[in-house]
Design a protein around this motif. Sequence first.
Motif, short mmCIF file in Angstrom:
data_model
loop_
_atom_site.label_atom_id
_atom_site.label_comp_id
_atom_site.label_asym_id
_atom_site.label_seq_id
_atom_site.Cartn_x
_atom_site.Cartn_y
_atom_site.Cartn_z
N ARG A 1 -4.32 -7.26 2.75
CA ARG A 1 -5.51 -7.99 2.31
C ARG A 1 -5.53 -9.39 2.91
NH1 ARG A 1 -8.66 -7.55 -2.14
NH2 ARG A 1 -8.17 -9.67 -2.76
N ALA A 2 -4.40 -10.09 2.84
CA ALA A 2 -4.32 -11.45 3.36
C ALA A 2 -4.58 -11.47 4.86
CB ALA A 2 -2.96 -12.07 3.03
N PHE A 3 -4.02 -10.50 5.57
CA PHE A 3 -4.20 -10.43 7.02
C PHE A 3 -5.67 -10.19 7.37
CE2 PHE A 3 -4.22 -8.23 11.12
CZ PHE A 3 -3.53 -9.15 11.89
N VAL A 4 -6.29 -9.26 6.67
CA VAL A 4 -7.69 -8.94 6.95
C VAL A 4 -8.59 -10.12 6.58
CG1 VAL A 4 -9.63 -7.42 6.34
CG2 VAL A 4 -7.38 -6.44 6.80
N GLN A 5 -8.25 -10.85 5.52
CA GLN A 5 -9.05 -12.03 5.16
C GLN A 5 -8.99 -13.08 6.26
OE1 GLN A 5 -7.29 -12.74 1.27
NE2 GLN A 5 -9.25 -12.29 0.30
N LYS A 6 -7.86 -13.19 6.95
CA LYS A 6 -7.73 -14.15 8.05
C LYS A 6 -8.41 -13.65 9.32
CE LYS A 6 -3.49 -16.19 6.36
NZ LYS A 6 -2.04 -16.32 6.54
N SER A 7 -8.57 -12.33 9.44
CA SER A 7 -9.22 -11.71 10.60
C SER A 7 -10.28 -10.74 10.09
CB SER A 7 -8.19 -10.97 11.45
OG SER A 7 -7.17 -11.83 11.86
N PRO A 8 -11.37 -11.25 9.51
CA PRO A 8 -12.34 -10.38 8.84
C PRO A 8 -13.03 -9.37 9.76
CG PRO A 8 -13.18 -12.61 8.99
CD PRO A 8 -11.76 -12.65 9.44
N GLU A 9 -13.00 -9.59 11.08
CA GLU A 9 -13.61 -8.62 11.99
C GLU A 9 -12.93 -7.25 11.88
OE1 GLU A 9 -10.51 -10.86 14.39
OE2 GLU A 9 -12.04 -11.40 12.94
N LEU A 10 -11.71 -7.23 11.33
CA LEU A 10 -11.01 -5.95 11.13
C LEU A 10 -11.70 -5.08 10.08
CD1 LEU A 10 -7.31 -7.16 11.34
CD2 LEU A 10 -8.61 -5.87 13.06
N LEU A 11 -12.57 -5.68 9.28
CA LEU A 11 -13.35 -4.89 8.32
C LEU A 11 -14.35 -4.00 9.04
CD1 LEU A 11 -14.04 -7.64 5.65
CD2 LEU A 11 -12.58 -5.62 5.36
N LEU A 12 -14.81 -4.45 10.19
CA LEU A 12 -15.79 -3.67 10.97
C LEU A 12 -15.08 -2.77 11.99
CD1 LEU A 12 -18.40 -6.50 11.53
CD2 LEU A 12 -18.49 -4.66 9.85
N LYS A 13 -14.02 -3.28 12.58
CA LYS A 13 -13.29 -2.49 13.58
C LYS A 13 -12.53 -1.34 12.95
CE LYS A 13 -12.69 -6.17 16.99
NZ LYS A 13 -11.70 -7.00 17.71
N VAL A 14 -12.03 -1.54 11.73
CA VAL A 14 -11.29 -0.51 10.99
C VAL A 14 -11.92 -0.42 9.60
CG1 VAL A 14 -9.01 0.26 10.23
CG2 VAL A 14 -9.20 -1.20 12.26
N PRO A 15 -12.98 0.38 9.45
CA PRO A 15 -13.73 0.42 8.18
C PRO A 15 -12.88 0.75 6.94
CG PRO A 15 -14.94 1.55 9.91
CD PRO A 15 -13.59 1.20 10.47
N GLU A 16 -11.74 1.44 7.12
CA GLU A 16 -10.88 1.76 5.97
C GLU A 16 -10.37 0.49 5.30
OE1 GLU A 16 -9.90 3.18 9.20
OE2 GLU A 16 -11.36 4.73 8.76
N ASN A 17 -10.31 -0.62 6.04
CA ASN A 17 -9.86 -1.89 5.46
C ASN A 17 -10.79 -2.36 4.35
OD1 ASN A 17 -7.55 -2.25 7.02
ND2 ASN A 17 -8.69 -3.27 8.65
N GLN A 18 -12.03 -1.89 4.35
CA GLN A 18 -12.99 -2.30 3.31
C GLN A 18 -12.55 -1.81 1.93
OE1 GLN A 18 -17.09 -1.56 4.39
NE2 GLN A 18 -16.72 -2.17 6.51
N GLU A 19 -11.72 -0.76 1.89
CA GLU A 19 -11.25 -0.24 0.60
C GLU A 19 -10.27 -1.19 -0.08
OE1 GLU A 19 -9.68 3.66 1.27
OE2 GLU A 19 -11.57 4.40 2.08
N LEU A 20 -9.78 -2.19 0.64
CA LEU A 20 -8.85 -3.16 0.07
C LEU A 20 -9.55 -4.18 -0.81
CD1 LEU A 20 -6.72 -3.91 3.27
CD2 LEU A 20 -6.01 -2.54 1.30
N PHE A 21 -10.89 -4.23 -0.75
CA PHE A 21 -11.64 -5.29 -1.40
C PHE A 21 -12.70 -4.74 -2.35
CE2 PHE A 21 -10.12 -6.77 2.68
CZ PHE A 21 -9.49 -7.96 2.34
N THR A 22 -13.07 -5.57 -3.33
CA THR A 22 -14.17 -5.20 -4.23
C THR A 22 -15.49 -5.43 -3.50
OG1 THR A 22 -14.39 -7.42 -5.15
CG2 THR A 22 -12.84 -5.93 -6.26
N LYS A 23 -16.56 -4.93 -4.08
CA LYS A 23 -17.89 -5.08 -3.46
C LYS A 23 -18.25 -6.56 -3.34
CE LYS A 23 -22.71 -3.59 -3.87
NZ LYS A 23 -23.24 -4.85 -3.38
N SER A 24 -17.98 -7.34 -4.35
CA SER A 24 -18.32 -8.77 -4.28
C SER A 24 -17.49 -9.49 -3.22
CB SER A 24 -18.18 -9.44 -5.65
OG SER A 24 -16.87 -9.32 -6.13
N GLU A 25 -16.23 -9.10 -3.06
CA GLU A 25 -15.41 -9.69 -2.00
C GLU A 25 -15.98 -9.32 -0.63
OE1 GLU A 25 -10.97 -9.89 -3.99
OE2 GLU A 25 -11.69 -7.97 -3.25
#
Length: 116
Positions: free
Chosen positions: A75-99
Amino acid sequence: MEKIHRGNGFAIIEKDGEYQISWAQGPYNEPSFYPISKQNMDKAFKSDQDAHEVMIYAETGQWPTGVDEEAEINRAFVQKSPELLLKVPENQELFTKSELDELLPLAKQALQESED
């Protein structure tokens, strides 16, 4: 539409892609509600021990001693590199909808800047 997933001593309420864990607390067994991620919802149903760990994390923001911290590190790594939410969509499961509502615009901006 709201969906309730019942566990052993807790329930998880799913509504509009967001999740809340709830259980009775305090001297009067009042229900408490805490937001959690989809990943933590899945973890809570693996075992009673996992459910207990998720409840502690939801209440305190810290995993109990000895719990694998891989998800928090991710979670901390993806927060520092948020583009990984789009490049690896499975990373979105680490966060709530509001996050995700906060992180996805940053992800789009970071991705666009890297393409320029």
